[in-house]
Write an enzyme that holds these catalytic residues in place. Structure first.
Site, PDB file in Angstrom:
ATOM      1  N   CYS A 280     -11.079  29.556  -0.879  1.00 23.09           N
ATOM      2  CA  CYS A 280      -9.676  29.257  -1.217  1.00 23.09           C
ATOM      3  C   CYS A 280      -9.542  28.582  -2.585  1.00 23.09           C
ATOM      4  O   CYS A 280      -8.446  28.511  -3.137  1.00 23.09           O
ATOM      5  CB  CYS A 280      -9.041  28.393  -0.141  1.00 23.09           C
ATOM      6  SG  CYS A 280      -8.834  29.292   1.399  1.00 23.09           S
TER       7      CYS A 280
ATOM      8  N   HIS B  13      -2.662  25.289  -3.334  1.00 23.63           N
ATOM      9  CA  HIS B  13      -3.107  26.348  -2.424  1.00 23.63           C
ATOM     10  C   HIS B  13      -2.326  26.220  -1.118  1.00 23.63           C
ATOM     11  O   HIS B  13      -2.096  25.113  -0.630  1.00 23.63           O
ATOM     12  CB  HIS B  13      -4.609  26.215  -2.167  1.00 23.63           C
ATOM     13  CG  HIS B  13      -5.087  27.082  -1.050  1.00 23.63           C
ATOM     14  ND1 HIS B  13      -4.847  28.440  -1.013  1.00 23.63           N
ATOM     15  CD2 HIS B  13      -5.767  26.788   0.097  1.00 23.63           C
ATOM     16  CE1 HIS B  13      -5.360  28.939   0.092  1.00 23.63           C
ATOM     17  NE2 HIS B  13      -5.916  27.960   0.785  1.00 23.63           N
TER      18      HIS B  13
ATOM     19  N   ASN C  33      -1.699  31.952   4.653  1.00 26.00           N
ATOM     20  CA  ASN C  33      -2.802  31.570   3.761  1.00 26.00           C
ATOM     21  C   ASN C  33      -3.459  32.849   3.230  1.00 26.00           C
ATOM     22  O   ASN C  33      -4.091  33.581   3.994  1.00 26.00           O
ATOM     23  CB  ASN C  33      -3.799  30.717   4.545  1.00 26.00           C
ATOM     24  CG  ASN C  33      -4.975  30.267   3.694  1.00 26.00           C
ATOM     25  OD1 ASN C  33      -5.162  30.720   2.561  1.00 26.00           O
ATOM     26  ND2 ASN C  33      -5.782  29.371   4.249  1.00 26.00           N
TER      27      ASN C  33
HETATM   28  O1  UT7 Z   1      -7.628  27.471   3.393  1.00 23.94           O
HETATM   29  C1  UT7 Z   1      -8.949  27.089   3.618  1.00 23.94           C
HETATM   30  C2  UT7 Z   1      -9.054  25.775   4.286  1.00 23.94           C
HETATM   31  N1  UT7 Z   1      -8.485  25.791   5.603  1.00 23.94           N
HETATM   32  C3  UT7 Z   1      -7.580  24.885   5.918  1.00 23.94           C
HETATM   33  O2  UT7 Z   1      -7.168  24.110   5.096  1.00 23.94           O
HETATM   34  C4  UT7 Z   1      -7.158  24.819   7.370  1.00 23.94           C
HETATM   35  C5  UT7 Z   1      -7.209  23.383   7.828  1.00 23.94           C
HETATM   36  N2  UT7 Z   1      -6.847  23.202   9.230  1.00 23.94           N
HETATM   37  C6  UT7 Z   1      -5.576  23.367   9.672  1.00 23.94           C
HETATM   38  O3  UT7 Z   1      -4.684  23.725   8.924  1.00 23.94           O
HETATM   39  C7  UT7 Z   1      -5.286  22.972  11.096  1.00 23.94           C
HETATM   40  O4  UT7 Z   1      -6.386  22.304  11.619  1.00 23.94           O
HETATM   41  C8  UT7 Z   1      -4.931  24.165  12.003  1.00 23.94           C
HETATM   42  C9  UT7 Z   1      -3.563  24.719  11.615  1.00 23.94           C
HETATM   43  C10 UT7 Z   1      -5.994  25.252  11.900  1.00 23.94           C
HETATM   44  C11 UT7 Z   1      -4.824  23.693  13.446  1.00 23.94           C
HETATM   45  O5  UT7 Z   1      -3.855  22.659  13.569  1.00 23.94           O
HETATM   46  P1  UT7 Z   1      -4.217  21.275  14.262  1.00 23.94           P
HETATM   47  O6  UT7 Z   1      -3.004  20.461  14.247  1.00 23.94           O
HETATM   48  O7  UT7 Z   1      -5.438  20.719  13.574  1.00 23.94           O
HETATM   49  O8  UT7 Z   1      -4.530  21.718  15.722  1.00 23.94           O
HETATM   50  P2  UT7 Z   1      -5.860  21.465  16.562  1.00 23.94           P
HETATM   51  O9  UT7 Z   1      -6.918  22.409  16.134  1.00 23.94           O
HETATM   52  O10 UT7 Z   1      -6.162  20.014  16.579  1.00 23.94           O
HETATM   53  O11 UT7 Z   1      -5.355  21.888  17.982  1.00 23.94           O
HETATM   54  C12 UT7 Z   1      -4.355  21.131  18.704  1.00 23.94           C
HETATM   55  C13 UT7 Z   1      -4.039  21.847  19.999  1.00 23.94           C
HETATM   56  C14 UT7 Z   1      -5.275  22.306  20.750  1.00 23.94           C
HETATM   57  O12 UT7 Z   1      -5.022  22.163  22.112  1.00 23.94           O
HETATM   58  P3  UT7 Z   1      -5.673  20.939  22.960  1.00 23.94           P
HETATM   59  O13 UT7 Z   1      -7.155  21.090  22.772  1.00 23.94           O
HETATM   60  O14 UT7 Z   1      -5.130  19.709  22.314  1.00 23.94           O
HETATM   61  O15 UT7 Z   1      -5.181  21.197  24.342  1.00 23.94           O
HETATM   62  C15 UT7 Z   1      -5.401  23.752  20.409  1.00 23.94           C
HETATM   63  O16 UT7 Z   1      -6.068  24.492  21.402  1.00 23.94           O
HETATM   64  O17 UT7 Z   1      -3.322  23.052  19.685  1.00 23.94           O
HETATM   65  C16 UT7 Z   1      -3.962  24.156  20.308  1.00 23.94           C
HETATM   66  N3  UT7 Z   1      -3.772  25.345  19.482  1.00 23.94           N
HETATM   67  C17 UT7 Z   1      -2.694  26.140  19.563  1.00 23.94           C
HETATM   68  N4  UT7 Z   1      -1.609  26.090  20.347  1.00 23.94           N
HETATM   69  C18 UT7 Z   1      -0.678  27.045  20.173  1.00 23.94           C
HETATM   70  C19 UT7 Z   1      -4.581  25.835  18.527  1.00 23.94           C
HETATM   71  N5  UT7 Z   1      -4.055  26.941  17.979  1.00 23.94           N
HETATM   72  C20 UT7 Z   1      -2.890  27.146  18.615  1.00 23.94           C
HETATM   73  C21 UT7 Z   1      -1.899  28.136  18.491  1.00 23.94           C
HETATM   74  N6  UT7 Z   1      -0.813  28.036  19.278  1.00 23.94           N
HETATM   75  N7  UT7 Z   1      -1.985  29.144  17.613  1.00 23.94           N
END
Ligand code: UT7
Length: 335
Positions: free
Chosen positions: A118, A259, A289
């Site tokens: 990225c 980005h 993204n």
């Molecule tokens: O571009 C290159 C670099 N990449 C990035 O910068 C990405 C960085 N990371 C992120 O942007 C975020 O971590 C994500 C958008 C990928 C995820 O968001 P988050 O707020 O960090 O969510 P999380 O992974 O902590 O998940 C929270 C909850 C989980 O459920 P539990 O374990 O708390 O019950 C996930 O299973 O949200 C759940 N979850 C979803 N729920 C509904 C994960 N994906 C989804 C989804 N829809 N699509």
């Protein structure tokens, strides 16, 4: 570090190209266990664009490059160098730069691809600037182009909601010194990030096999929460650093073009500089993204919306797999 610079480099043209087909959050609700409200709140994404299968990164890359040349009033034959940051090249080899060179008729250019995930566009821009400042090239095309759908697992709700396809391109040219152009850049890598974000198969460690395909190892593997923490620290830190070390504050910045990975990461960097929303480019809502395409395409959107004018102070920043991150400060040179 001080460097000897013979010439001044600036961005004089910008282009973008996106496929027509839209993948909305409502579409994703039918594919995985997710919902529009979660995606919008956690990422800021409403829809992304996807190519028809079989379309390579060179296709939209060439279209974006043509638009950037047109914007700058330069012909393809006048281009000396083509740098293509991408994690989704048409083929493992040859370089997508060669394919685009042929497609646009840049008959006097050499070129190569660059792998910076990225941050690929930021890294390629610094390379283009160095070539121009040193006098090795007068005109360099930097084309960030990605077919992220080709490495996305549409059964994994953690990652399939994030990515989109598309391309953005800039022309970096030798300009008159009084127009200032690219002022400063910071580029960093830290391999501590490898385990959090990578593609397991398809490289030399794990070449493609029936087993790697069966186990779905040719798609993005991401531990999102960990990447998020590093990204907030990296993007906000490097953005503040480049502004401060040039004796500026947020008040001197006319446009911040980060980005587009997650709206919350962007907001953290925005708050660190105390920037109002009017000075921050957001395109993640419509494109998701797009990895190395996100910054150059956001620059083109900014031009189209009349938000970028010659002489504006522009700050770019990125964070991605590796980890890789960086920032660039420039005086906008396109007309
Ligand atoms: O571009 C290159 C670099 N990449 C990035 O910068 C990405 C960085 N990371 C992120 O942007 C975020 O971590 C994500 C958008 C990928 C995820 O968001 P988050 O707020 O960090 O969510 P999380 O992974 O902590 O998940 C929270 C909850 C989980 O459920 P539990 O374990 O708390 O019950 C996930 O299973 O949200 C759940 N979850 C979803 N729920 C509904 C994960 N994906 C989804 C989804 N829809 N699509």
């Amino acid at each position: 570090m001080a460097s000897r610079m013979l010439h001044t480099a600036g961005i004089t043209g910008v282009g973008m190209s996106f496929p027509e087909r839209r993948l909305t959050n409502a579409d994703l609700e039918k594919m995985v266990d997710t919902d529009d409200a979660w995606i919008v709140e956690r990422t800021g994404i409403r829809e992304r664009r996807l190519v028809e299968p079989g379309t390579g990164a060179s296709h939209h890359g060439a279209l974006a490059a043509r638009q950037a040349l047109e914007h700058a009033g330069v012909t393809a034959a006048e281009v000396d160098l083509i740098i293509v940051p991408t994690v989704t090249p048409d083929m493992v080899f040859p370089a997508t730069a060669c394919i685009i060179q042929h497609e646009i008729g840049a008959v006097n250019a050499w070129g190569f691809d660059l792998e910076g995930a990225c941050s690929g566009f930021i890294f390629a821009l610094q390379n283009a600037r160095a070539q121009v400042e040193a006098g090795h090239a007068k005109r360099v095309l930097v084309i960030g182009t990605e077919i992220m759908s080709s490495i996305t697992d549409y059964g994994d709700r953690n990652s399939c909601i994030l990515f989109g396809d598309g391309a953005g391109a800039v022309l970096v040219e030798r300009i008159e010194p009084e127009r200032v152009g690219i002022i400063d850049a910071i580029n960093r890598v830290d391999g501590v990030g490898i385990r959090f974000l990578h593609q397991k198969a398809g490289g030399s460690v794990m070449p493609a096999s029936a087993e790697t395909v069966a186990n779905n190892l040719h798609t993005v593997y991401q531990e999102g929460r960990d990447v998020y923490k590093f990204a907030v620290k990296g993007m906000a830190g490097v953005t503040a650093e480049i502004v401060e070390r040039n004796g500026m504050t947020g008040a001197d910045v006319d446009l911040f073009v980060p980005h587009q990975a997650n709206i919350r990461i962007i907001e953290a960097a925005q708050q660190r500089l105390g920037l109002p929303d009017s000075k921050v480019m957001i395109t993640i809502d419509r494109f998701g993204n797009t990895t190395s395409a996100s910054i150059p395409s956001a620059l083109r959107v900014a031009c189209d919306e009349g938000r970028l004018r010659e002489g504006h102070n522009v700050v770019l920043c990125a964070f991605g797999a590796g980890f890789t991150w960086g920032a660039c400060l420039m005086r906008w040179a396109a007309r």
